[in-house]
Motif scaffolding. Structure first.
Motif, PDB file in Angstrom:
ATOM      1  N   ALA A  64      35.946  24.751  45.073  1.00  0.00           N
ATOM      2  CA  ALA A  64      34.941  25.206  44.091  1.00  0.00           C
ATOM      3  C   ALA A  64      34.933  26.730  44.018  1.00  0.00           C
ATOM      4  O   ALA A  64      34.903  27.325  42.926  1.00  0.00           O
ATOM      5  CB  ALA A  64      33.559  24.688  44.477  1.00  0.00           C
ATOM      6  N   LEU A  65      34.998  27.354  45.186  1.00  0.00           N
ATOM      7  CA  LEU A  65      34.982  28.819  45.228  1.00  0.00           C
ATOM      8  C   LEU A  65      36.281  29.387  44.633  1.00  0.00           C
ATOM      9  O   LEU A  65      36.264  30.358  43.859  1.00  0.00           O
ATOM     10  CB  LEU A  65      34.812  29.266  46.683  1.00  0.00           C
ATOM     11  N   LEU A  66      37.392  28.730  44.960  1.00  0.00           N
ATOM     12  CA  LEU A  66      38.691  29.168  44.439  1.00  0.00           C
ATOM     13  C   LEU A  66      38.675  29.110  42.906  1.00  0.00           C
ATOM     14  O   LEU A  66      39.131  30.047  42.222  1.00  0.00           O
ATOM     15  CB  LEU A  66      39.775  28.242  45.011  1.00  0.00           C
ATOM     16  N   GLU A  67      38.115  28.034  42.379  1.00  0.00           N
ATOM     17  CA  GLU A  67      38.080  27.865  40.922  1.00  0.00           C
ATOM     18  C   GLU A  67      37.268  28.980  40.275  1.00  0.00           C
ATOM     19  O   GLU A  67      37.669  29.559  39.265  1.00  0.00           O
ATOM     20  CB  GLU A  67      37.453  26.498  40.610  1.00  0.00           C
ATOM     21  N   ARG A  68      36.119  29.346  40.882  1.00  0.00           N
ATOM     22  CA  ARG A  68      35.284  30.412  40.323  1.00  0.00           C
ATOM     23  C   ARG A  68      36.042  31.739  40.300  1.00  0.00           C
ATOM     24  O   ARG A  68      35.960  32.513  39.353  1.00  0.00           O
ATOM     25  CB  ARG A  68      33.998  30.588  41.154  1.00  0.00           C
ATOM     26  N   LEU A  69      36.786  31.964  41.382  1.00  0.00           N
ATOM     27  CA  LEU A  69      37.529  33.218  41.514  1.00  0.00           C
ATOM     28  C   LEU A  69      38.610  33.301  40.431  1.00  0.00           C
ATOM     29  O   LEU A  69      38.750  34.321  39.739  1.00  0.00           O
ATOM     30  CB  LEU A  69      38.160  33.243  42.918  1.00  0.00           C
ATOM     31  N   LEU A  70      39.344  32.189  40.244  1.00  0.00           N
ATOM     32  CA  LEU A  70      40.435  32.184  39.251  1.00  0.00           C
ATOM     33  C   LEU A  70      39.882  32.243  37.826  1.00  0.00           C
ATOM     34  O   LEU A  70      40.458  32.896  36.955  1.00  0.00           O
ATOM     35  CB  LEU A  70      41.322  30.944  39.450  1.00  0.00           C
ATOM     36  N   GLN A  71      38.751  31.589  37.603  1.00  0.00           N
ATOM     37  CA  GLN A  71      38.116  31.644  36.267  1.00  0.00           C
ATOM     38  C   GLN A  71      37.712  33.081  35.944  1.00  0.00           C
ATOM     39  O   GLN A  71      37.841  33.544  34.817  1.00  0.00           O
ATOM     40  CB  GLN A  71      36.864  30.757  36.232  1.00  0.00           C
ATOM     41  N   ASP A  74      40.543  35.029  34.910  1.00  0.00           N
ATOM     42  CA  ASP A  74      40.941  34.662  33.541  1.00  0.00           C
ATOM     43  C   ASP A  74      39.976  35.192  32.488  1.00  0.00           C
ATOM     44  O   ASP A  74      40.098  34.878  31.306  1.00  0.00           O
ATOM     45  CB  ASP A  74      40.988  33.122  33.400  1.00  0.00           C
ATOM     46  N   GLY A  75      38.976  35.910  32.929  1.00  0.00           N
ATOM     47  CA  GLY A  75      38.060  36.533  31.956  1.00  0.00           C
ATOM     48  C   GLY A  75      36.770  35.762  31.735  1.00  0.00           C
ATOM     49  O   GLY A  75      35.956  36.143  30.900  1.00  0.00           O
ATOM     50  N   HIS A  76      36.563  34.646  32.465  1.00  0.00           N
ATOM     51  CA  HIS A  76      35.280  33.931  32.317  1.00  0.00           C
ATOM     52  C   HIS A  76      34.296  34.537  33.300  1.00  0.00           C
ATOM     53  O   HIS A  76      34.273  34.151  34.466  1.00  0.00           O
ATOM     54  CB  HIS A  76      35.429  32.439  32.636  1.00  0.00           C
ATOM     55  N   GLU A  77      33.551  35.500  32.850  1.00  0.00           N
ATOM     56  CA  GLU A  77      32.588  36.142  33.750  1.00  0.00           C
ATOM     57  C   GLU A  77      31.513  35.122  34.117  1.00  0.00           C
ATOM     58  O   GLU A  77      31.027  34.375  33.262  1.00  0.00           O
ATOM     59  CB  GLU A  77      31.930  37.349  33.073  1.00  0.00           C
ATOM     60  N   ALA A  78      31.146  35.096  35.394  1.00  0.00           N
ATOM     61  CA  ALA A  78      30.118  34.147  35.856  1.00  0.00           C
ATOM     62  C   ALA A  78      28.749  34.662  35.457  1.00  0.00           C
ATOM     63  O   ALA A  78      28.589  35.840  35.159  1.00  0.00           O
ATOM     64  CB  ALA A  78      30.202  34.033  37.362  1.00  0.00           C
ATOM     65  N   PRO A  79      27.747  33.785  35.412  1.00  0.00           N
ATOM     66  CA  PRO A  79      26.389  34.280  35.189  1.00  0.00           C
ATOM     67  C   PRO A  79      25.996  35.213  36.331  1.00  0.00           C
ATOM     68  O   PRO A  79      26.655  35.222  37.370  1.00  0.00           O
ATOM     69  CB  PRO A  79      25.543  33.001  35.232  1.00  0.00           C
ATOM     70  N   GLY A  80      24.951  35.986  36.106  1.00  0.00           N
ATOM     71  CA  GLY A  80      24.526  36.986  37.085  1.00  0.00           C
ATOM     72  C   GLY A  80      24.489  36.442  38.507  1.00  0.00           C
ATOM     73  O   GLY A  80      25.044  37.032  39.418  1.00  0.00           O
ATOM     74  N   ARG A  81      23.864  35.307  38.656  1.00  0.00           N
ATOM     75  CA  ARG A  81      23.766  34.692  39.981  1.00  0.00           C
ATOM     76  C   ARG A  81      24.006  33.203  39.855  1.00  0.00           C
ATOM     77  O   ARG A  81      23.576  32.589  38.885  1.00  0.00           O
ATOM     78  CB  ARG A  81      22.349  34.861  40.541  1.00  0.00           C
ATOM     79  N   ASP A 106      40.371  48.427  36.315  1.00  0.00           N
ATOM     80  CA  ASP A 106      40.813  49.785  36.654  1.00  0.00           C
ATOM     81  C   ASP A 106      40.103  50.791  35.742  1.00  0.00           C
ATOM     82  O   ASP A 106      39.233  50.412  34.941  1.00  0.00           O
ATOM     83  CB  ASP A 106      42.353  49.895  36.580  1.00  0.00           C
ATOM     84  N   ASP A 107      40.501  52.071  35.867  1.00  0.00           N
ATOM     85  CA  ASP A 107      39.782  53.120  35.127  1.00  0.00           C
ATOM     86  C   ASP A 107      39.852  52.916  33.609  1.00  0.00           C
ATOM     87  O   ASP A 107      38.990  53.363  32.859  1.00  0.00           O
ATOM     88  CB  ASP A 107      40.349  54.507  35.486  1.00  0.00           C
ATOM     89  N   GLU A 108      40.924  52.229  33.152  1.00  0.00           N
ATOM     90  CA  GLU A 108      41.061  51.979  31.697  1.00  0.00           C
ATOM     91  C   GLU A 108      40.357  50.694  31.268  1.00  0.00           C
ATOM     92  O   GLU A 108      40.431  50.287  30.109  1.00  0.00           O
ATOM     93  CB  GLU A 108      42.549  51.872  31.301  1.00  0.00           C
ATOM     94  N   GLY A 109      39.756  49.993  32.218  1.00  0.00           N
ATOM     95  CA  GLY A 109      39.038  48.757  31.888  1.00  0.00           C
ATOM     96  C   GLY A 109      39.928  47.529  31.900  1.00  0.00           C
ATOM     97  O   GLY A 109      39.522  46.446  31.472  1.00  0.00           O
ATOM     98  N   VAL A 110      41.166  47.695  32.376  1.00  0.00           N
ATOM     99  CA  VAL A 110      42.076  46.538  32.424  1.00  0.00           C
ATOM    100  C   VAL A 110      41.744  45.701  33.670  1.00  0.00           C
ATOM    101  O   VAL A 110      41.525  46.245  34.741  1.00  0.00           O
ATOM    102  CB  VAL A 110      43.552  47.024  32.507  1.00  0.00           C
ATOM    103  N   VAL A 111      41.722  44.364  33.471  1.00  0.00           N
ATOM    104  CA  VAL A 111      41.383  43.486  34.610  1.00  0.00           C
ATOM    105  C   VAL A 111      42.505  43.517  35.643  1.00  0.00           C
ATOM    106  O   VAL A 111      43.662  43.258  35.345  1.00  0.00           O
ATOM    107  CB  VAL A 111      41.138  42.039  34.114  1.00  0.00           C
ATOM    108  N   ARG A 112      42.143  43.870  36.878  1.00  0.00           N
ATOM    109  CA  ARG A 112      43.117  43.969  37.970  1.00  0.00           C
ATOM    110  C   ARG A 112      42.876  42.935  39.058  1.00  0.00           C
ATOM    111  O   ARG A 112      43.545  42.925  40.069  1.00  0.00           O
ATOM    112  CB  ARG A 112      43.023  45.360  38.621  1.00  0.00           C
ATOM    113  N   GLY A 113      41.869  42.131  38.881  1.00  0.00           N
ATOM    114  CA  GLY A 113      41.582  41.122  39.910  1.00  0.00           C
ATOM    115  C   GLY A 113      40.191  40.570  39.720  1.00  0.00           C
ATOM    116  O   GLY A 113      39.570  40.742  38.655  1.00  0.00           O
ATOM    117  N   ALA A 114      39.718  39.883  40.743  1.00  0.00           N
ATOM    118  CA  ALA A 114      38.362  39.307  40.679  1.00  0.00           C
ATOM    119  C   ALA A 114      37.728  39.395  42.055  1.00  0.00           C
ATOM    120  O   ALA A 114      38.431  39.341  43.078  1.00  0.00           O
ATOM    121  CB  ALA A 114      38.429  37.850  40.236  1.00  0.00           C
ATOM    122  N   VAL A 115      36.432  39.544  42.059  1.00  0.00           N
ATOM    123  CA  VAL A 115      35.721  39.663  43.341  1.00  0.00           C
ATOM    124  C   VAL A 115      34.507  38.739  43.328  1.00  0.00           C
ATOM    125  O   VAL A 115      33.837  38.576  42.304  1.00  0.00           O
ATOM    126  CB  VAL A 115      35.319  41.139  43.630  1.00  0.00           C
TER     127      VAL A 115
END
Ligand code: ADP
Length: 383
Positions: A64-71, A74-81, A106-115
């Motif tokens: 479940a956690l892995l799926e959230r991270l990969l989503q 992929d640009g699917h921002e999670a809700p705030g909490r 990164d500084d240009e706004g390009v997605v470099r990963g997920a946290v």
């Protein structure tokens, strides 16, 4: 956010008390702090060992956690909490975590990963559960006080009337036996009223230094005198335990009741396997921050090989007057919970790995340790 250097950034992530896991754009683990490693139970001996691995392999045990991270990558921002349940170890359910997820840019706004940053919600859930129980006990206590007031007077009147009847019946043994039975029932009702009043009164503790093993053994002896028990008794006692600053008499009632319940559960179920496991040791309590540790607690445990307590009864067994026994009062666990809460501790119920019930009494040790220290200092001073 400007950070002085990568070394400092490493310290920073490692020091955060909530769990933190991050991946880069290829899905490789870029950061995993100790709190996350501990909570997620990932393979590898430490957080360092899994850095650089593909998250699909390193976090496979937490889909479940892995799926959230990969989503998130992929640009699917999670809700705030949000919350999700982790997979537990063995047959234990995993904790629920509250998390926030964000894309790393990164500084240009390009997605470099997920946290993903998260914390274990179990201690909060436990506290909420205890609060709910405490409120319920308080409400029941108030009701009991009102009822006791209404019931006690007529009961006292009935007791006087049975005395008068007894005198008039003089030489009629059959009728006298009936009146005596009636009188016994009245006294039983009066006793229930008195016990129910216990819930309204705050527990007044008389604390002193108590030897934990002596306390448990004494409770066991008392329980054995109440219930004939012929099974095995395993003891798991830690060595050199500190003294506990507590109301020994009341704690003995609590432990005796837990042991009596365990023995009765096995008797009633006619269990063929009969054993009782008594334990006492020191554990570190969990802090409200993910996985962080706090003051040590003295933990008594009583486990049995009985039928256990089903999930739907797990909360109800602590209600006053809840009982499944023909001759039960249903007062024991409710009273135990109140006494333990009076000591700043808590009473936990889980299923034992062997299938029976496992009760744990957790008591904060800090007060007792300093009292023991003071006592020794006084004794040295007096010598
Ligand atoms: P009583 O023993 O008078 O019923 P308690 O408050 O001590 O009151 O216990 C409430 C109920 O909890 C019991 O009637 C029983 O159903 C359940 N219970 C307590 N301990 C155990 C145990 N070790 N195994 C199974 N059920 C238990």
């Amino acid at each position: 956010m400007p950070v002085r250097d990568s070394l400092y950034a490493g310290w920073l992530v490692g020091s955060i008390r909530s769990g933190l896991v991050a991946i880069d754009e290829t899905g490789a683990l870029a950061a995993l702090n100790d709190a996350a490693h501990r909570l997620l139970g990932c393979a590898g001996s430490g957080a360092d060992a899994v850095i650089g691995q593909d998250c699909r392999a390193a976090l496979a045990s937490q889909p479940a956690l892995l799926e959230r991270l990969l989503q998130t990558l992929d640009g699917h921002e999670a809700p705030g909490r949000a919350e999700l349940s982790l997979v537990g170890r063995g047959d234990r359910p995993g904790p629920t975590i509250g998390y926030t997820a964000a894309a790393v840019r990164d500084d240009e706004g390009v997605v470099r990963g997920a946290v993903l940053q998260f914390r274990d919600l179990t201690p909060y859930e436990r506290t909420a559960e205890q609060d709910r129980l405490r409120d319920r006990l308080a409400a029941l206590g108030e009701m009991a006080a009102g009822l006791a007031h209404e019931i006690r007077n007529p009961l006292a009147g009935m007791e006087i009337l049975t005395g008068l009847l007894r005198r008039r019946l003089g030489e009629r043994p059959e009728e006298l036996a009936l009146v005596n039975e009636l009188s016994a029932e009245i006294r039983r009702a009066a006793q229930t009223v008195t016990e129910s009043l216990e819930f309204v009164r705050p527990v007044a503790l008389r604390c002193d230094l108590v030897d934990p093993i002596e306390l448990l053994e004494e409770s066991f002896a008392k329980a054995r005198a109440r219930v004939p028990f012929s099974g095995d008794v395993e003891r798991d006692y830690a060595e050199s335990l500190p003294a506990l600053y507590a109301d020994g008499e009341r704690l003995e009632c609590v432990l005796t009741n837990l042991i009596v319940n365990a023995m009765e559960a096995m008797e009633e179920a006619g269990s063929t396997r009969r054993w009782l496991r008594l334990g006492v040791g020191v554990e570190r309590g969990e802090d409200l921050d993910a996985g962080a540790e706090r003051d040590p607690e003295l933990v008594f445990s009583v486990a049995d090989a009985g039928p256990g307590i089903s999930d739907d009864l797990r909360e109800r067994v602590f209600y006053p007057f809840f009982t499944t026994k023909e001759a039960g009062t249903g007062v024991g666990l409710a009273q135990a919970q109140k006494i333990i809460a009076g000591h700043g501790g808590r009473l936990e119920l889980t299923a034992d790995a062997g299938g029976g019930a496992l009760f744990r009494v957790r008591l904060p040790l800090s007060a007792g340790e300093s009292a023991a220290h003071d006592l020794q200092a006084n004794q040295r001073g007096a010598a």
